[in-house]
Design an enzyme around this catalytic site. Structure first.
Site, PDB file in Angstrom:
ATOM      1  N   LYS A 120      27.918  37.057  31.955  1.00  0.00           N
ATOM      2  CA  LYS A 120      28.281  36.575  30.617  1.00  0.00           C
ATOM      3  C   LYS A 120      29.600  35.798  30.666  1.00  0.00           C
ATOM      4  O   LYS A 120      29.678  34.668  30.172  1.00  0.00           O
ATOM      5  CB  LYS A 120      28.440  37.751  29.644  1.00  0.00           C
ATOM      6  CG  LYS A 120      29.102  37.358  28.328  1.00  0.00           C
ATOM      7  CD  LYS A 120      29.391  38.548  27.445  1.00  0.00           C
ATOM      8  CE  LYS A 120      30.656  39.291  27.751  1.00  0.00           C
ATOM      9  NZ  LYS A 120      31.891  38.740  27.156  1.00  0.00           N
ATOM     10  N   ASN A 121      30.629  36.404  31.250  1.00  0.00           N
ATOM     11  CA  ASN A 121      31.947  35.769  31.207  1.00  0.00           C
ATOM     12  C   ASN A 121      31.969  34.448  31.976  1.00  0.00           C
ATOM     13  O   ASN A 121      32.582  33.471  31.545  1.00  0.00           O
ATOM     14  CB  ASN A 121      33.016  36.716  31.753  1.00  0.00           C
ATOM     15  CG  ASN A 121      33.306  37.844  30.767  1.00  0.00           C
ATOM     16  OD1 ASN A 121      32.857  37.807  29.622  1.00  0.00           O
ATOM     17  ND2 ASN A 121      34.059  38.834  31.212  1.00  0.00           N
ATOM     18  N   CYS A 158      41.542  42.185  17.867  1.00  0.00           N
ATOM     19  CA  CYS A 158      40.399  42.720  18.584  1.00  0.00           C
ATOM     20  C   CYS A 158      40.589  44.211  18.767  1.00  0.00           C
ATOM     21  O   CYS A 158      41.719  44.682  18.861  1.00  0.00           O
ATOM     22  CB  CYS A 158      40.317  42.010  19.923  1.00  0.00           C
ATOM     23  SG  CYS A 158      39.029  42.617  20.954  1.00  0.00           S
ATOM     24  N   ARG A 207      45.953  40.601  21.767  1.00  0.00           N
ATOM     25  CA  ARG A 207      45.522  39.615  22.767  1.00  0.00           C
ATOM     26  C   ARG A 207      46.228  38.292  22.500  1.00  0.00           C
ATOM     27  O   ARG A 207      45.716  37.421  21.812  1.00  0.00           O
ATOM     28  CB  ARG A 207      44.001  39.484  22.759  1.00  0.00           C
ATOM     29  CG  ARG A 207      43.358  40.794  23.164  1.00  0.00           C
ATOM     30  CD  ARG A 207      41.865  40.724  23.204  1.00  0.00           C
ATOM     31  NE  ARG A 207      41.357  40.169  24.452  1.00  0.00           N
ATOM     32  CZ  ARG A 207      40.067  40.175  24.769  1.00  0.00           C
ATOM     33  NH1 ARG A 207      39.179  40.687  23.957  1.00  0.00           N
ATOM     34  NH2 ARG A 207      39.660  39.653  25.911  1.00  0.00           N
ATOM     35  N   ASP A 227      36.855  46.011  32.270  1.00  0.00           N
ATOM     36  CA  ASP A 227      35.571  46.021  31.559  1.00  0.00           C
ATOM     37  C   ASP A 227      34.646  47.156  32.011  1.00  0.00           C
ATOM     38  O   ASP A 227      33.557  47.321  31.459  1.00  0.00           O
ATOM     39  CB  ASP A 227      34.854  44.672  31.734  1.00  0.00           C
ATOM     40  CG  ASP A 227      35.507  43.580  30.894  1.00  0.00           C
ATOM     41  OD1 ASP A 227      36.384  43.904  30.065  1.00  0.00           O
ATOM     42  OD2 ASP A 227      35.131  42.403  31.056  1.00  0.00           O
ATOM     43  N   ARG A 265      26.228  41.383  22.146  1.00  0.00           N
ATOM     44  CA  ARG A 265      27.093  40.285  22.566  1.00  0.00           C
ATOM     45  C   ARG A 265      27.054  40.125  24.088  1.00  0.00           C
ATOM     46  O   ARG A 265      27.221  39.013  24.591  1.00  0.00           O
ATOM     47  CB  ARG A 265      28.543  40.560  22.137  1.00  0.00           C
ATOM     48  CG  ARG A 265      28.796  40.394  20.664  1.00  0.00           C
ATOM     49  CD  ARG A 265      30.274  40.521  20.386  1.00  0.00           C
ATOM     50  NE  ARG A 265      31.018  39.853  21.448  1.00  0.00           N
ATOM     51  CZ  ARG A 265      32.196  40.232  21.900  1.00  0.00           C
ATOM     52  NH1 ARG A 265      32.809  41.262  21.381  1.00  0.00           N
ATOM     53  NH2 ARG A 265      32.786  39.571  22.862  1.00  0.00           N
TER      54      ARG A 265
HETATM   55  C1  UD1 Z   1      38.606  38.013  30.117  1.00  0.00           C
HETATM   56  C2  UD1 Z   1      37.221  38.580  29.928  1.00  0.00           C
HETATM   57  C3  UD1 Z   1      37.278  40.029  29.493  1.00  0.00           C
HETATM   58  C4  UD1 Z   1      38.128  40.836  30.451  1.00  0.00           C
HETATM   59  C5  UD1 Z   1      39.495  40.177  30.653  1.00  0.00           C
HETATM   60  C6  UD1 Z   1      40.318  40.855  31.729  1.00  0.00           C
HETATM   61  C7  UD1 Z   1      35.924  36.651  29.260  1.00  0.00           C
HETATM   62  C8  UD1 Z   1      35.175  35.957  28.200  1.00  0.00           C
HETATM   63  N1  UD1 Z   1      36.531  37.784  28.931  1.00  0.00           N
HETATM   64  O1  UD1 Z   1      39.242  38.046  28.838  1.00  0.00           O
HETATM   65  O2  UD1 Z   1      35.937  40.532  29.460  1.00  0.00           O
HETATM   66  O3  UD1 Z   1      38.325  42.126  29.916  1.00  0.00           O
HETATM   67  O4  UD1 Z   1      39.329  38.795  31.050  1.00  0.00           O
HETATM   68  O5  UD1 Z   1      39.648  40.860  32.937  1.00  0.00           O
HETATM   69  O6  UD1 Z   1      35.944  36.213  30.393  1.00  0.00           O
HETATM   70  N2  UD1 Z   1      47.486  37.735  28.154  1.00  0.00           N
HETATM   71  C9  UD1 Z   1      48.746  37.325  27.757  1.00  0.00           C
HETATM   72  N3  UD1 Z   1      48.893  36.055  27.269  1.00  0.00           N
HETATM   73  C10 UD1 Z   1      47.857  35.177  27.174  1.00  0.00           C
HETATM   74  C11 UD1 Z   1      46.580  35.601  27.600  1.00  0.00           C
HETATM   75  C12 UD1 Z   1      46.426  36.884  28.086  1.00  0.00           C
HETATM   76  O7  UD1 Z   1      49.704  38.087  27.841  1.00  0.00           O
HETATM   77  O8  UD1 Z   1      48.061  34.047  26.739  1.00  0.00           O
HETATM   78  C13 UD1 Z   1      47.300  39.098  28.665  1.00  0.00           C
HETATM   79  C14 UD1 Z   1      46.242  39.877  27.899  1.00  0.00           C
HETATM   80  O9  UD1 Z   1      46.775  40.478  26.737  1.00  0.00           O
HETATM   81  C15 UD1 Z   1      45.810  40.906  28.933  1.00  0.00           C
HETATM   82  C16 UD1 Z   1      45.898  40.123  30.249  1.00  0.00           C
HETATM   83  O10 UD1 Z   1      46.767  39.015  29.983  1.00  0.00           O
HETATM   84  O11 UD1 Z   1      46.730  41.963  28.981  1.00  0.00           O
HETATM   85  C17 UD1 Z   1      44.572  39.606  30.759  1.00  0.00           C
HETATM   86  O12 UD1 Z   1      43.897  38.905  29.710  1.00  0.00           O
HETATM   87  P1  UD1 Z   1      42.913  37.695  30.006  1.00  0.00           P
HETATM   88  O13 UD1 Z   1      42.582  37.656  31.453  1.00  0.00           O
HETATM   89  O14 UD1 Z   1      43.453  36.463  29.373  1.00  0.00           O
HETATM   90  O15 UD1 Z   1      41.633  38.132  29.192  1.00  0.00           O
HETATM   91  P2  UD1 Z   1      40.559  37.188  28.562  1.00  0.00           P
HETATM   92  O16 UD1 Z   1      40.461  35.902  29.303  1.00  0.00           O
HETATM   93  O17 UD1 Z   1      40.742  37.143  27.090  1.00  0.00           O
END
Ligand code: UD1
Length: 423
Positions: free
Chosen positions: A22-23, A116, A121, A307, A399
């Site tokens: 999915k991701n 969320c 996030r 996850d 989802r």
């Molecule tokens: C993706 C995955 C999700 C998974 C996550 C972590 C998808 C669609 N979703 O989510 O299933 O749980 O990776 O493996 O691929 N962070 C910041 N600043 C930012 C962005 C992120 O501090 O601008 C932090 C987040 O709060 C979190 C960490 O970085 O603590 C990792 O998040 P991130 O890898 O960005 O998650 P997603 O891409 O949203």
């Protein structure tokens, strides 16, 4: 609305095939909107999130069609720049259209993704990545407004307080591949989903080095061409079925399993006393004796994935002894704990740690899913709970798991979808 109803106590036996990731599909869908042409993606799971991403991209110009697991994206035309709140709010990954729209249109107005159930996030790293490429960004009235006159390469470190960010890495990549000159992304996420995105972009003509490492070096190109690509298998789905086998005590063969991306997960399952046989892309899990407790620390890839934290918490709940799972990525990702407790699990959350004194029998109950992976954990608990379990709010499950009910039924579970009586 529907609920999932499970009668616990059936050992699972047989073979289950893992669907496409999915991701990875969500990231590649955004990437496939960059070439002004047609791309064909194979092994794309049929899921609500994929549909949502399709609808968002559809508003911006590209035309998407999914037949079975084949998704065609015709991105010849990409002209809109506004991605409205109603579409963005349901799915965090919709923020990928920010990078895609900037790359194609030069400006973008994308609603901030909402809060969320798994914790705060932020998007600071996404903005940092884009700014390094010459993008001007401001946040106004709940929208990210971004504009770029000349996309130019830059150097940026995307490592955040919780490690690297999958989303920020993908968004930065989407702009960098069509920027002038060289971009260096340090602290890039190494998740297989990012690798899929890089592989797709390279097949479409992008020049990216360092795939799967923390340093990506991108030489911008003028244009990309539509291409064909097959998605990798979903390691989280694979892990979920392996946990189901471990919990119910049967023998299950998981095929199309991305074994090389699951080293940490397979190692933990081995610690629980289950026997694992790996043959190419298939893993057979057999539980013969008692489960043994385990300790896990969640970490960015190649660490243990956040996850799968909820599903392993369900496993710990029926494992005699004390297991400890430390969540390090999403500090609020414990909503499943209260529901598991209602089924009789003995779990405490202290700081970022889930402490599980497991081994007692779970009992079926009506429980409420709070997010995608929590839904899976509750279903796993239902498979072993005494009596009936009803999992409500299953739209979360739809989802991200392709036909989970059908797949579990084939393995012998007594599980079905039922219409909610009061809705
Ligand atoms: C993706 C995955 C999700 C998974 C996550 C972590 C998808 C669609 N979703 O989510 O299933 O749980 O990776 O493996 O691929 N962070 C910041 N600043 C930012 C962005 C992120 O501090 O601008 C932090 C987040 O709060 C979190 C960490 O970085 O603590 C990792 O998040 P991130 O890898 O960005 O998650 P997603 O891409 O949203």
């Amino acid at each position: 609305m529907e609920r999932i109803v499970i009668k616990g106590g059936q050992k699972l036996r047989g073979t289950v095939k893992v669907s496409g990731s999915k991701n990875a599909s969500l990231a590649v869908m955004a990437a496939a909107s960059l070439p002004a042409g047609v791309s064909t993606l194979r092994n794309v799971p049929k899921l609500k999130d994929i549909e949502t991403m399709g609808r968002i991209l559809g508003v911006l110009g590209p035309r998407l069609k999914q037949h079975g697991n084949v998704l065609t994206i015709d991105a010849t035309c990409y002209r809109e720049h506004l991605a409205p709140y109603e579409l963005i709010r349901t799915m965090r990954a919709s923020i990928y259209v920010l990078g895609a729209t900037l790359a194609r249109v030069g400006r973008a107005q994308v609603s901030l993704p909402g809060g969320c159930a798994i914790g705060e996030r932020p998007i600071d790293l996404h903005l940092k990545g884009l700014r390094a490429l010459g993008v001007k960004v401001e946040i106004k009235h709940g929208y990210i407004k971004a504009e770029v006159k000349r996309r130019r390469g830059g150097k940026v470190n995307l490592r955040g307080p919780h490690g690297s960010s999958v989303g920020a890495t993908v968004n930065t990549l989407l702009v960098a591949v069509l920027a002038e000159g060289k971009t260096i992304i340090d602290g890039a996420a190494r998740e297989p989903d990012v690798v899929d995105c890089v592989d797709f972009l390279c097949a479409a003509g992008a020049r990216i080095k360092g795939s799967g490492t923390a340093r990506l070096v991108i030489e911008g190109v003028r244009e990309l061409v539509g291409t064909e690509y097959s998605m990798a298998a979903d390691r989280i789905e694979a892990g979920t079925y392996l946990v189901a086998a471990a919990m119910t005590g049967g023998t299950v063969r998981v095929t199309n399993c991305p074994v090389r991306h699951m080293k940490k997960v397979l190692a933990v399952l081995e610690k629980t006393g289950c026997s694992l046989r790996v043959q190419g892309q298939a893993v057979t899990l057999r539980r013969s004796g008692k489960l043994k407790p385990f300790n896990v620390r969640v970490a960015p890839y190649p660490g243990f994935p956040t996850d799968l934290q909820a599903q392993f918490t369900a496993l710990a709940a029926i494992t005699p002894g004390r297991s400890v799972i430390r969540e390090t990525i999403f500090e609020g990702r414990f909503m499943h704990v209260a529901e598991l407790r209602r089924m009789g699990a003995k779990i405490e959350v202290e700081g970022g740690e889930v402490i599980v004194d497991g081994g007692n029998e779970l009992s079926g109950a009506v429980v409420m899913a709070s997010d995608l992976r929590a839904s899976a954990a509750l279903i796993l608990a239902g498979l072993v709970g005494r009596g009936w379990t009803a999992v409500r709010r299953i739209y979360h499950l739809d989802r991200g798991y392709e036909d989970m009910v059908g797949k579990l039924r084939k393995l012998g579970a007594s599980i079905s979808r039922k219409k909610e009586k009061n809705h």
